[in-house]
Motif scaffolding. Sequence first.
Motif: not given
Lengths: 106, 106
Positions: A30, A49-50, A52-54, A56-57, A62-64, A67
């Motif tokens: 990550t 946020s960044e 979280l995105k990493r 999730a990936k 899901s990123e949602e 979030k």
Amino acid sequence: MNESKSELGQYLRGLRTKREETLHQVAKGTDIDSPMLSKIERGERLPTSEQLKRLAKYYNISEESLKVKHTAEKILKEFGANETTYNAIQIVNEQLMPYATKSKKK
Amino acid sequence: MNESKSELGQYLRGLRTKREETLHQVAKGTDIDSPMLSKIERGERLPTSEQLKRLAKYYNISEESLKVKHTAEKILKEFGANETTYNAIQIVNEQLMPYATKSKKK
């Protein structure tokens, strides 16, 4: 900050341990350093946020969903676990009812 | 900031108009200047804790009831009226259940 357990942190730790991975492995995948990951899992830090995105990936979720947990945690940390917050979210809940329907339709 | 109507502002305006008072009268009684009061009633500004206290005293209502509306408004303004916030408060609601019982006992 540590008054309540971090649901998001526990969830992330659960994802990692289910994969039987170390913090170092997740850190590598990550690009979030492992002391930071550890803090996030223990609820001592909230991910950006960044991050979280990493995450999730990396975990292929899901990123949602992350979030949502993240927002819940921020609300609890900012306003505290108390009766005022409880009563306030009843008002918010009512005002956000249109989004409940939307959510169910999906 | 103006995307949603201010419940707190509307409530405060309601209290004032029920008493058939002008902004100037309330300003005098609370020591909050009338342009600020007007902004609060229109939801363009959120009152500070001190202003909430004075307004509660002036209108002879519980400070807690104003605090609850204030917190609800802050949550909506900070996180936005959207599906993520809606789903997040469902989590918060579950975590704050102990305070629901407490509230009913009173």
